[in-house]
Design a protein around this motif. Structure first.
Motif, mmCIF file in Angstrom:
data_model
loop_
_atom_site.group_PDB
_atom_site.id
_atom_site.type_symbol
_atom_site.label_atom_id
_atom_site.label_comp_id
_atom_site.label_asym_id
_atom_site.label_seq_id
_atom_site.Cartn_x
_atom_site.Cartn_y
_atom_site.Cartn_z
ATOM 1 N N THR A 1 0.834 -1.209 0.000
ATOM 2 C CA THR A 1 0.000 0.000 0.000
ATOM 3 C C THR A 1 0.863 1.251 0.000
ATOM 4 N N LEU A 2 1.872 1.285 0.862
ATOM 5 C CA LEU A 2 2.754 2.453 0.944
ATOM 6 C C LEU A 2 3.498 2.674 -0.369
ATOM 7 N N ALA A 3 3.919 1.583 -1.020
ATOM 8 C CA ALA A 3 4.621 1.719 -2.294
ATOM 9 C C ALA A 3 3.712 2.315 -3.356
ATOM 10 N N LEU A 4 2.453 1.889 -3.378
ATOM 11 C CA LEU A 4 1.543 2.376 -4.419
ATOM 12 C C LEU A 4 1.073 3.809 -4.180
ATOM 13 N N ILE A 5 1.008 4.228 -2.923
ATOM 14 C CA ILE A 5 0.538 5.592 -2.673
ATOM 15 C C ILE A 5 1.696 6.578 -2.506
ATOM 16 N N ALA A 6 2.934 6.094 -2.563
ATOM 17 C CA ALA A 6 4.090 6.985 -2.379
ATOM 18 C C ALA A 6 4.105 8.140 -3.381
ATOM 19 N N PRO A 7 3.865 7.923 -4.687
ATOM 20 C CA PRO A 7 3.837 9.067 -5.609
ATOM 21 C C PRO A 7 2.724 10.057 -5.303
ATOM 22 N N ILE A 8 1.581 9.554 -4.833
ATOM 23 C CA ILE A 8 0.488 10.458 -4.466
ATOM 24 C C ILE A 8 0.887 11.318 -3.281
ATOM 25 N N ILE A 9 1.476 10.687 -2.269
ATOM 26 C CA ILE A 9 1.924 11.436 -1.089
ATOM 27 C C ILE A 9 2.959 12.490 -1.498
ATOM 28 N N PHE A 10 3.847 12.127 -2.423
ATOM 29 C CA PHE A 10 4.850 13.092 -2.894
ATOM 30 C C PHE A 10 4.180 14.319 -3.506
ATOM 31 N N THR A 11 3.182 14.101 -4.375
ATOM 32 C CA THR A 11 2.524 15.243 -5.024
ATOM 33 C C THR A 11 1.784 16.105 -4.007
ATOM 34 N N LEU A 12 1.173 15.477 -2.998
ATOM 35 C CA LEU A 12 0.438 16.241 -1.993
ATOM 36 C C LEU A 12 1.374 17.124 -1.169
ATOM 37 N N ILE A 13 2.571 16.606 -0.901
ATOM 38 C CA ILE A 13 3.542 17.370 -0.112
ATOM 39 C C ILE A 13 4.244 18.421 -0.983
ATOM 40 N N ARG A 14 4.610 18.019 -2.199
ATOM 41 C CA ARG A 14 5.380 18.914 -3.081
ATOM 42 C C ARG A 14 4.524 20.034 -3.656
ATOM 43 N N TYR A 15 3.255 19.736 -3.958
ATOM 44 C CA TYR A 15 2.385 20.734 -4.590
ATOM 45 C C TYR A 15 1.079 20.887 -3.796
ATOM 46 N N ILE B 1 7.490 9.375 -9.408
ATOM 47 C CA ILE B 1 7.850 10.548 -8.600
ATOM 48 C C ILE B 1 8.749 11.481 -9.415
ATOM 49 N N ALA B 2 9.644 10.901 -10.210
ATOM 50 C CA ALA B 2 10.536 11.721 -11.043
ATOM 51 C C ALA B 2 9.735 12.549 -12.043
ATOM 52 N N TYR B 3 8.662 11.959 -12.601
ATOM 53 C CA TYR B 3 7.806 12.715 -13.529
ATOM 54 C C TYR B 3 7.218 13.943 -12.839
ATOM 55 N N PHE B 4 6.643 13.742 -11.653
ATOM 56 C CA PHE B 4 6.011 14.864 -10.951
ATOM 57 C C PHE B 4 7.051 15.870 -10.455
ATOM 58 N N ALA B 5 8.234 15.391 -10.103
ATOM 59 C CA ALA B 5 9.285 16.308 -9.668
ATOM 60 C C ALA B 5 9.771 17.183 -10.814
ATOM 61 N N ALA B 6 9.699 16.654 -12.047
ATOM 62 C CA ALA B 6 10.210 17.391 -13.209
ATOM 63 C C ALA B 6 9.223 18.407 -13.758
ATOM 64 N N LEU B 7 7.981 18.385 -13.326
ATOM 65 C CA LEU B 7 6.960 19.270 -13.891
ATOM 66 C C LEU B 7 7.329 20.753 -13.835
ATOM 67 N N PRO B 8 7.827 21.267 -12.695
ATOM 68 C CA PRO B 8 8.127 22.711 -12.659
ATOM 69 C C PRO B 8 9.362 23.097 -13.461
ATOM 70 N N PHE B 9 10.134 22.115 -13.908
ATOM 71 C CA PHE B 9 11.402 22.407 -14.589
ATOM 72 C C PHE B 9 11.280 22.258 -16.105
ATOM 73 N N GLY B 10 10.131 22.652 -16.634
ATOM 74 C CA GLY B 10 9.945 22.676 -18.069
ATOM 75 C C GLY B 10 9.028 21.605 -18.621
ATOM 76 N N LEU B 11 8.801 20.518 -17.871
ATOM 77 C CA LEU B 11 7.968 19.441 -18.377
ATOM 78 C C LEU B 11 6.516 19.888 -18.533
ATOM 79 N N ARG B 12 5.999 20.590 -17.539
ATOM 80 C CA ARG B 12 4.618 21.066 -17.632
ATOM 81 C C ARG B 12 4.464 22.060 -18.795
ATOM 82 N N ASP B 13 5.418 22.929 -18.955
ATOM 83 C CA ASP B 13 5.356 23.891 -20.067
ATOM 84 C C ASP B 13 5.384 23.172 -21.412
ATOM 85 N N SER B 14 6.145 22.095 -21.498
ATOM 86 C CA SER B 14 6.210 21.329 -22.751
ATOM 87 C C SER B 14 4.878 20.661 -23.054
ATOM 88 N N ILE B 15 4.249 20.106 -22.016
ATOM 89 C CA ILE B 15 2.939 19.470 -22.188
ATOM 90 C C ILE B 15 1.916 20.507 -22.639
#
Length: 330
Positions: free
Chosen positions: A25-39, A88-102
């Motif tokens: 469970t923790l492994a599967l929700i880890a990216p979600i927890i990252f996004t909630l904390i990071r953004y 997690i790497a995908y969500f971490a990269a969003l502010p560094f140009g990935l979101r703008d590219s999308i």
């Protein structure tokens, strides 16, 4: 017997000294927890204004996985950890140009609503992660063990894609139910005005096609209702989640159809109640667009998702009780 295949274990299996169900469970929700904390500012409960849907996906994942008695191999668990790191790497990269590219890619391809296009990819990535991780852990039977979280994310991504490419009333078939909902809303609001609130403003509600005109304590307020605001997205998500849930339940087809029909009626009712609540908010509380929009953005999820969770819990409780009774009789 240990191996790469998932095995049924007696008691509570562990992996790396941790209860397997908790570790998975923790492994599967880890990216979600990252996004909630990071953004944290992007955690909006509105279905098309942020990642609030991740919270509900996390709840579905935890509800289905915590307490399972299925063991998994260390190799498979490590693969899932690697997939979690990539997500997690995908969500971490969003502010560094990935979101703008999308966003730029969407603009170049004439996507109608860019914001829904951008949010869509967050849900696509998370759905791919959860679905592939479950397939790695449990093989072809993953949809029998924990499908709700992945299906919810897939449904959310599909709805955002429809909103991105076919906004407002451009997708005619989904707009069909809107006039019927507004006619019900008009009848209920007039009944409330005549028998309960006594707003006393003449024609407090008037509906025609997808236009609803309200005249309450704070003056007139007009709404142009499109299919997302009518709850079509919640109906699609309900259908996907309920079908996945019923698919893994061991019960006769007739009972599955009955449960699905009851849930469909309940979801329609919740959508109608939501529109009525939005109307009353404009009639009684405020006609300020910003304040009304703030209520509108969360009203659907506040009503729909608790209803869905409660209904699924009722079905599970009812079927568990029935199975115990059948076993006792046998």
């Amino acid at each position: 017997m240990a191996g790469d295949n998932a095995v049924q274990a007696v008691g509570s299996p562990t992996i790396f000294g941790i209860n397997t169900s908790i570790a998975v469970t923790l492994a599967l929700i880890a990216p979600i927890i990252f996004t909630l904390i990071r953004y944290p500012d992007d955690v909006s409960l509105s279905w098309n204004e942020g990642r609030g849907g991740f919270i509900f996906a996390m709840a579905f994942i935890a509800a289905e996985l915590i307490g399972i008695k299925t063991g998994v191999s260390k190799k498979k668990f490590i693969v899932v950890l690697a997939l979690a790191a990539m997500t997690i790497a995908y969500f971490a990269a969003l502010p560094f140009g990935l979101r703008d590219s999308i966003k730029q890619y969407g603009i170049e391809n004439s996507v109608a609503l860019i914001d829904s296009w951008v949010w869509m990819w967050d849900f696509v990535v998370m759905a791919l992660f959860v679905g592939s991780s479950l397939a790695v852990l449990f093989g072809k039977r993953w949809y029998k063990i924990a499908p709700a979280g992945a299906i919810y994310l897939i449904g959310s991504a599909a709805i955002l894609s429809l909103d991105a490419f076919f906004p407002y009333d451009t997708l005619g078939p989904l707009q069909i139910i809107v006039p019927a909902y507004l006619q019900i809303d008009q009848a209920v609001i007039r009944f409330i005005d005549q028998n309960i609130l006594d707003i006393g403003r003449g024609s407090v509600a008037s509906a025609r096609d997808n236009l609803l005109v309200l005249n309450g304590l704070h003056g007139p307020f007009a709404l142009q209702v499109f299919w997302p605001s009518a709850g079509v997205h919640s109906m699609i998500i309900y259908t996907l989640v309920m079908l996945a849930f019923l698919l893994k339940m061991d019960m006769p087809l007739r009972r599955k159809l009955i449960y699905f029909a009851i849930g469909t009626f309940g979801t329609v009712t919740v959508n109608v109640v939501r529109i009525i609540a939005l109307s009353l908010y404009a009639l009684v509380v405020t006609t300020k667009v910003q304040e009304w929009e703030a209520f509108h953005s969360v009203a659907g999820e506040i009503m729909f998702l608790p209803w869905l969770g409660i209904y699924l819990a009722i079905v599970m409780f009812t079927e568990s009780k029935r199975m115990r009774r059948l076993k006792a009789t046998a």
